[in-house]
Motif scaffolding. Structure first.
Motif, mmCIF file in Angstrom:
data_model
loop_
_atom_site.group_PDB
_atom_site.id
_atom_site.type_symbol
_atom_site.label_atom_id
_atom_site.label_comp_id
_atom_site.label_asym_id
_atom_site.label_seq_id
_atom_site.Cartn_x
_atom_site.Cartn_y
_atom_site.Cartn_z
ATOM 1 N N GLY A 1 47.378 -60.968 -105.372
ATOM 2 C CA GLY A 1 45.941 -60.854 -105.611
ATOM 3 C C GLY A 1 45.346 -62.234 -105.419
ATOM 4 O O GLY A 1 46.088 -63.224 -105.307
ATOM 5 N N VAL A 2 44.023 -62.330 -105.351
ATOM 6 C CA VAL A 2 43.360 -63.637 -105.273
ATOM 7 C C VAL A 2 42.512 -63.794 -106.522
ATOM 8 O O VAL A 2 41.610 -62.995 -106.771
ATOM 9 N N TRP A 3 42.839 -64.798 -107.321
ATOM 10 C CA TRP A 3 42.093 -65.051 -108.550
ATOM 11 C C TRP A 3 41.358 -66.381 -108.378
ATOM 12 O O TRP A 3 41.937 -67.464 -108.528
ATOM 13 N N ASN A 4 40.088 -66.273 -108.058
ATOM 14 C CA ASN A 4 39.267 -67.464 -107.834
ATOM 15 C C ASN A 4 38.227 -67.641 -108.945
ATOM 16 O O ASN A 4 37.954 -68.745 -109.379
ATOM 17 N N THR A 5 37.643 -66.530 -109.397
ATOM 18 C CA THR A 5 36.595 -66.605 -110.422
ATOM 19 C C THR A 5 37.180 -67.199 -111.702
ATOM 20 O O THR A 5 38.320 -66.907 -112.066
ATOM 21 N N GLU A 6 36.368 -68.020 -112.391
ATOM 22 C CA GLU A 6 36.911 -68.616 -113.608
ATOM 23 C C GLU A 6 35.844 -68.765 -114.681
ATOM 24 O O GLU A 6 34.652 -68.798 -114.380
ATOM 25 N N SER B 1 39.143 -65.811 -114.721
ATOM 26 C CA SER B 1 38.498 -64.639 -115.322
ATOM 27 C C SER B 1 38.277 -63.583 -114.239
ATOM 28 O O SER B 1 38.373 -63.890 -113.048
ATOM 29 N N PHE B 2 37.940 -62.376 -114.658
ATOM 30 C CA PHE B 2 37.753 -61.250 -113.720
ATOM 31 C C PHE B 2 38.906 -61.180 -112.716
ATOM 32 O O PHE B 2 38.682 -60.997 -111.515
ATOM 33 N N ALA B 3 40.110 -61.364 -113.223
ATOM 34 C CA ALA B 3 41.294 -61.336 -112.371
ATOM 35 C C ALA B 3 41.827 -59.911 -112.343
ATOM 36 O O ALA B 3 42.364 -59.430 -113.340
ATOM 37 N N SER B 4 41.666 -59.194 -111.211
ATOM 38 C CA SER B 4 42.161 -57.813 -111.213
ATOM 39 C C SER B 4 43.658 -57.774 -111.061
ATOM 40 O O SER B 4 44.268 -58.651 -110.465
ATOM 41 N N GLY B 5 44.224 -56.719 -111.651
ATOM 42 C CA GLY B 5 45.674 -56.550 -111.635
ATOM 43 C C GLY B 5 46.354 -57.462 -112.649
ATOM 44 O O GLY B 5 47.575 -57.663 -112.563
ATOM 45 N N LEU C 1 30.055 -52.710 -106.580
ATOM 46 C CA LEU C 1 29.034 -53.333 -105.714
ATOM 47 C C LEU C 1 28.682 -54.742 -106.203
ATOM 48 O O LEU C 1 28.104 -55.529 -105.456
ATOM 49 N N ARG C 2 29.040 -55.053 -107.459
ATOM 50 C CA ARG C 2 28.717 -56.402 -107.984
ATOM 51 C C ARG C 2 29.682 -57.409 -107.405
ATOM 52 O O ARG C 2 30.857 -57.437 -107.767
ATOM 53 N N GLN C 3 29.205 -58.207 -106.497
ATOM 54 C CA GLN C 3 30.000 -59.251 -105.859
ATOM 55 C C GLN C 3 29.218 -60.560 -105.940
ATOM 56 O O GLN C 3 28.019 -60.543 -106.232
ATOM 57 N N PRO C 4 29.861 -61.704 -105.668
ATOM 58 C CA PRO C 4 29.180 -62.975 -105.932
ATOM 59 C C PRO C 4 27.892 -63.163 -105.128
ATOM 60 O O PRO C 4 27.829 -62.810 -103.945
ATOM 61 N N ALA C 5 26.898 -63.706 -105.783
ATOM 62 C CA ALA C 5 25.666 -64.198 -105.164
ATOM 63 C C ALA C 5 25.052 -63.259 -104.127
ATOM 64 O O ALA C 5 24.860 -63.649 -102.970
ATOM 65 N N PRO C 6 24.695 -62.025 -104.512
ATOM 66 C CA PRO C 6 24.111 -61.099 -103.529
ATOM 67 C C PRO C 6 22.757 -61.558 -102.982
ATOM 68 O O PRO C 6 22.466 -61.321 -101.806
ATOM 69 N N ASP C 7 21.953 -62.231 -103.814
ATOM 70 C CA ASP C 7 20.656 -62.714 -103.302
ATOM 71 C C ASP C 7 20.895 -63.716 -102.174
ATOM 72 O O ASP C 7 20.231 -63.683 -101.133
ATOM 73 N N TYR C 8 21.858 -64.589 -102.395
ATOM 74 C CA TYR C 8 22.158 -65.630 -101.404
ATOM 75 C C TYR C 8 22.610 -64.993 -100.082
ATOM 76 O O TYR C 8 22.254 -65.473 -98.997
#
Ligand SMILES: Cc1cc2nc3c(=O)[nH]c(=O)nc-3n(C[C@H](O)[C@H](O)[C@H](O)COP(=O)(O)OP(=O)(O)OC[C@H]3O[C@@H](n4cnc5c(N)ncnc54)[C@H](O)[C@@H]3O)c2cc1C
Length: 372
Positions: free
Chosen positions: A116-121, A139-143, A337-344
């Motif tokens: 998995g990729v755990w980047n969020t912290e 944080s928000f680390a799936s699996g 659908l919630r993914q990083p920085a959708p406005d950006y």
């Protein structure tokens, strides 16, 4: 080989859909589905043939990988999220890892380890690498508790980030107590404190800040969009099934809503396929590829929100009852659908177009490989 993998994935996704309702509870994890992916060779499939895989991360297989992610997402967004993380980690390791790192991580994938990729912290409290040891959490680390080979990003003293694949035992360090989410409950998404792990026990992947290199970093969003597309299709399918089962489909308002939902799903399919091709071909400049992927991101997010609203209006209150398939499908999709920085994503695509002199029809020309 790859066509066969996709055909079998469609079959493997069917039981996922049937199991998803039972797994819709806090703390759940799709063990059986992951077991099927493992025994079906899907955990090794992203590897090139010389490392024992089906080459799914190679540019010429991008359409196959896209179809596979969508098929799995259609069966279960939770399983799709987990498989997408696995593919992303291996794609990063294959792209940036040394020959030794690639070989040892490929061995782990063939042995059935889930990546998995755990980047969020959490802030504060993010992951730091100092004096050959890790300190802090993701944080928000799936699996969490199931991914035994997470690729994590850790901040160095100079602020750059290093990718490391850390070996974890099942259940180790996982804290799922805060994952009381509206949807995507079966992803075991949690906090993992990695304090004390030694860098020497991890596999270093690439050089500092390789993780954020473009267009691979933002461009990689096409993979989660491919999974989201599966969730969008599942919602539209449940909407359509309800219209047929209740005999309400002949009403022009109902037809118009279903028509708009079908347009949303098909528009996403075309955009995601083109975004995937653009990233795989790497023919255009990084800025242009990323702008196109961001445009697709904004479109897919809006389409997802639209198909949820259209289905809920057409089906009515029945679609909010727990025994209706739409109830969980809409919660899972709304959450995923919630993914990083959708406005950006939307505004940066617009900013790119504003800065370009090319006429509109030429703006996205030549994104795909020349064979197309
Ligand atoms: C099911 C699920 C599983 C996940 N698994 C993983 C995982 O395994 N590994 C991992 O690393 N992450 C994971 N994530 C986290 C994911 O990658 C994102 O970090 C997370 O979903 C971001 O969502 P957010 O809505 O909080 O985004 P945000 O980026 O915080 O956006 C929220 C809102 O704030 C706005 N916004 C963003 N930045 C700013 C700013 N600077 N100023 C003003 N407004 C701003 C956005 O446009 C949006 O309107 C997972 C997420 C989900 C839903």
């Amino acid at each position: 080989m790859t066509l066969d993998l996709i055909r079998r994935a469609e079959a493997a996704a069917t039981p996922c859909a049937a199991e998803a309702a039972a797994l819709d509870r806090h703390g759940a994890f799709p063990e059986a589905a992951l077991g099927r992916l493992r025994t079906g060779g899907y955990l090794a499939a992203p590897l090139p043939a010389d490392l024992g895989g089906a080459g799914l991360c190679e540019p010429e297989r991008v359409a196959a990988l896209c179809s596979l992610l969508t098929a799995i997402g259609r069966g279960s967004l939770a399983v799709g999220r987990l498989y997408e993380g696995h593919v992303n980690a291996l794609a990063l390791a294959l792209r940036y890892g040394s020959d030794d790192a690639r070989a040892s991580l490929a061995r782990d994938a063939r042995a059935g380890h889930l990546f998995g990729v755990w980047n969020t912290e959490p802030e504060p409290g993010g992951l730091v690498l100092a004096e050959d040891a890790l300190r802090g959490a993701k944080s928000f680390a799936s699996g969490a508790g199931h991914v035994t080979r997470p690729l994590v990003t850790a901040r160095l003293a100079d602020g750059r980030r290093q990718m490391l694949v850390v070996p974890l035992a099942p259940g180790e360090r996982a804290d799922l107590s805060a994952w009381r989410a509206q949807g995507m409950r079966a992803t075991a998404t949690g906090r993992v404190d990695l304090t004390g792990l030694r860098a020497a026990d991890a596999a270093q992947v690439g050089a500092p800040d390789d993780y954020a290199r473009q267009p691979f970093f933002f461009g990689g969003a096409w993979r989660f969009m491919a999974v989201q597309l599966g969730g969008i299709e599942a919602v539209v399918e449940a909407h359509r099934a309800h219209m047929r089962a209740t005999g309400r489909g002949a009403d022009p308002h109902q037809q118009a809503r279903l028509g708009r939902a079908l347009i949303a799903a098909e528009s996403c399919r075309l955009l995601v396929a083109r975004a995937a091709e653009a990233v795989a071909a790497e023919r255009a400049g990084a800025e242009r590829i990323v702008a196109y992927v961001n445009l697709a991101r904004a479109a897919v997010e809006q389409a997802g929100l639209d198909v949820i609203a259209l289905a809920q209006r057409s089906v009515g209150l029945a679609g909010f009852l727990e025994d209706h398939p739409l109830e969980r499908l809409t919660r899972d999709l709304a959450t995923y659908l919630r993914q990083p920085a959708p406005d950006y994503a939307l505004t940066s695509a617009a900013a790119y177009a504003l800065a370009e002199e090319a006429p509109l029809p030429a703006l996205w020309d030549g994104l795909e490989s020349e064979q197309r």
